[in-house]
Scaffold this motif. Sequence first.
Motif, PDB file in Angstrom:
ATOM      1  N   VAL A 367       4.892  33.391 -15.363  1.00 21.01           N
ATOM      2  CA  VAL A 367       5.485  32.714 -14.269  1.00 21.01           C
ATOM      3  C   VAL A 367       4.812  33.640 -13.125  1.00 21.01           C
ATOM      4  CG1 VAL A 367       7.399  32.720 -12.735  1.00 21.01           C
ATOM      5  CG2 VAL A 367       7.344  31.574 -14.901  1.00 21.01           C
ATOM      6  N   GLN A 371       2.207  33.053  -9.861  1.00 15.94           N
ATOM      7  CA  GLN A 371       2.643  33.397  -8.431  1.00 15.94           C
ATOM      8  C   GLN A 371       1.625  34.322  -7.861  1.00 15.94           C
ATOM      9  OE1 GLN A 371       5.485  32.584  -6.494  1.00 15.94           O
ATOM     10  NE2 GLN A 371       4.022  33.314  -5.019  1.00 15.94           N
ATOM     11  N   LEU A 392       4.753  24.424 -16.728  1.00 12.64           N
ATOM     12  CA  LEU A 392       5.658  25.604 -16.260  1.00 12.64           C
ATOM     13  C   LEU A 392       6.612  25.070 -15.272  1.00 12.64           C
ATOM     14  CD1 LEU A 392       2.616  28.174 -15.594  1.00 12.64           C
ATOM     15  CD2 LEU A 392       4.704  28.706 -16.554  1.00 12.64           C
ATOM     16  N   ALA A 654      11.981  28.094 -10.954  1.00 12.64           N
ATOM     17  CA  ALA A 654      11.087  29.116 -11.815  1.00 12.64           C
ATOM     18  C   ALA A 654      11.847  30.292 -11.822  1.00 12.64           C
ATOM     19  CB  ALA A 654       9.661  29.237 -10.973  1.00 12.64           C
ATOM     20  N   THR A 656      13.596  33.327 -14.431  1.00 13.45           N
ATOM     21  CA  THR A 656      13.175  34.031 -15.777  1.00 13.45           C
ATOM     22  C   THR A 656      14.134  34.677 -16.423  1.00 13.45           C
ATOM     23  OG1 THR A 656      11.775  35.598 -14.759  1.00 13.45           O
ATOM     24  CG2 THR A 656      10.611  33.553 -15.328  1.00 13.45           C
ATOM     25  N   PRO A 663      10.704  31.495 -19.093  1.00 14.84           N
ATOM     26  CA  PRO A 663      11.496  30.700 -18.148  1.00 14.84           C
ATOM     27  C   PRO A 663      12.724  30.067 -18.344  1.00 14.84           C
ATOM     28  CG  PRO A 663       9.087  30.209 -18.075  1.00 14.84           C
ATOM     29  CD  PRO A 663       9.401  31.226 -19.129  1.00 14.84           C
TER      30      PRO A 663
END
Length: 857
Positions: A367, A371, A392, A654, A656, A663
């Motif tokens: 993740v 980003q 994702l 998203a 985690t 995630p």
Amino acid sequence: MTGVKTTCPYCGVGCGVIASAEGTIKGDPDHPANYGRLCSKGSALGETIDLDGRLLAPQIFGSQAGWNDAIDLVASRFSAAIRDHGPDSVAFYVSGQLLTEDYYVANKLMKGYIGSANIDTNSRLCMASSVAGHKRAFGTDTVPGTYEDLEEADLIVLVGSNLAWCHPVLFQRIAAAKGARPQMRIVNIDPRITATSDLADMHLQIQTDGDVALFNGLLQHLAAHDALDQSYIDAHVNGFDAALAAAQGDSAASGLTAEEIAQFYALWTGTQKVVTVYSQGVNQSTSGTDKVNAIINCHLATGRIGKPGMGPFSVTGQPNAMGGREVGGLANMLANHLDIENPDHRDAVRSAWNSPTMCTKPGLKAVDLFQACADGKIKALWIISTNPAVSLPDADSVAAAINNVPFTVVTDIMARTDTGDLADVLLPATGWGEKNGTVTNSERRISRQRAFLPAPASARPDWKIICDVAQRMGFGGFDFETAGDVFAEYVATTKLSQEFGKDLDLTALEGVDYESFAPVQWPVDGKQRFFADGAFYHPDGKARMIAVTPPTLEAGTFTLNTGRNRDQWHTMTRTGKSARLGAHLAEPYVEIHPDDAAAMGVDTAELVTIYGPKGKGTFRALISTNVAQGNLFAPLHWTRQQSASGTVNSAVTARTDPTSGQPATKSSRVDASKCHVAWYGFAVSAAAMEPSRPYHAIAKTSTGWQAEVAGMKPPRDWELEARNITATERGDAAVMHDAATGDVRVAIIEDNKITALFFASTSPVVVARQHAATLIGSDVAGLAALAGRVSADMPDPGATVCACFNVGVNTLRDAIGKGATTVAALGEATCAGTNCGSCKPELAALIGQFQIPVAAE
């Protein structure tokens, strides 16, 4: 049967397969994972090895290119990014679909030669929380048990694991063991009632993320009822007091009743041989690592670990998630279960690799990696054998992030994927059946995948592509000639694990004949189970119990849970090719409780839109009490290639786990409402369809393609609409339009053969779909076809229930009516349920639904 012995490319069970170039598939009776069993997906592998849609040559900026130019460009752009912005400006995102040899060279290149740990994998979405939990408890990422423990246990607790659909062969091994020993007990802990629940003696419909509260409560119960193994704790465990103190909470936070909790605790406490099997319902959570440790705590506190028929057991979702872990496939690991943070470990791996540099800190987890792509920090990205633009969470933002990277390479077997469509360079890889290597399954068993097909056109093995790029970047150490050469180097490096007191040691395999390599479980010294001697891998040799507390649940209208279908795999690049696998559940759907559906004004088969913070998706309503009120379930398989709006991860937040980085894809808080459309449609066609309507979903059939569609306003010309949707320009059209009801039916006929059928209505279309698909290519009169019903000489099998043998609901109903009133009798009459057995719960339900009651005398 003659053929090549290989290994299935789907789940982590690691089934042996005997395959031939003609597409004949059979389970390998000698393989210790499956002993000849295969699930519906494995049985259909022969239907997925064609070259339709394959990527067969490199592409640069959308144009076909040669390998030399493609390798040159990839090497130069990655080298330039490293030179101008440093090694952390580049990243790899790889896959549990890769073979261990592919994984090994990718990690060697990134961590030991580029000098960054920015290589993560879609296994981060699968079992990262288990890895973190194992390391906290055991000192290394060790899976203690074996599949045989499932058959030797007296109690199996399945936590967050729909084994019947996601690991069907393990489910059948357990079902067979329970049949042989009816006193075996099975508990299924899951927010949903699933096919797995059918085998369970007790189903606990736990609240989402209520697992820590439940197992903390179990630890309390064990302590209060003098059920601890104090001598084991004293000799082999640290952290007991802190773990027990943290567990002093209310187990009712699990969402279960006091009676359910008491029954479960009494069963677990009173049964010595307990195996707790857990999977994605545990791992895919913001508290996933804590859930893993809450489970392990109970086993450590009672000494129920490392012995036949007992222990915690993580079952992995992918065929080589375990092999990837062995070679350091995650961004926070080194090869051989060594630690990036440890300078001695880094120096040892660097020396073994003879590498010019070595990463000094963990890289970006999945993740965070994407980003960083969105933030402009990643200048060159290489995605290998995975589809993160779909898989994702916050999938729309991930797609935008990939598109934001100045240079993106995608290696895949398919020419079109949601992720590949965003790439600057596409590199064609060999697929299952075309490449050689090894995989490691959930019980640490290494098996060969073997080629039984030639590499198509210009496709190359992943390890070879990676080595070619590495060499073009000027790096030595990548001059392997075969996959066997890679394996040999990897095996030699595993001595480092033993030198540092870790668990992985494959040095007994040095010099093994790679071609005749038979499945082997590590450690290769014949010891099946770890920890039987109470020796663990922390510096003091003891295990650690971890103090964990239940998470605070977020507020929201609905809790969205995502997962798999029985007959599909990931984003369907492979299983989507099989018509019979798609026949079971052919479009994206959402399970919704009847009370929630009523509150939204949604009827069966209408459309529901799910809204996340950044994205949304639209799905067919499947109204069911299998989900609790306030909960939704939707499968993850549909991509933008197959559906206009069915990519469920577009609506998933998203979030985690803070320890593992995994995630939380099973507990997103979302809103949902009825999707108001003007008309619904269903089409079948000999041509491949791309309907491009506000709602559509396509699937392959035995005669072509089918499409479910919906529109926001009626078209002016229904014949033109039918031709556009069915991609059929030629032929004559027979059109029936009932203005009073709004029903529309169109048949398109060319050379006296039906080439397309289209049905539309103001409500969800009721038509014999399987029957309609069989009419394509037939000479049935157009007007008769428009009836949408079966004729006496063409019986409709109905919606597929058993994908292994393509047995439909109507066939089963007829057999039940003729006296097949047990699952075994149905199997004898129709073959349904006699292969993988995953449809047996549905068969049992149909018997209850269709059996004619016997009048009392």
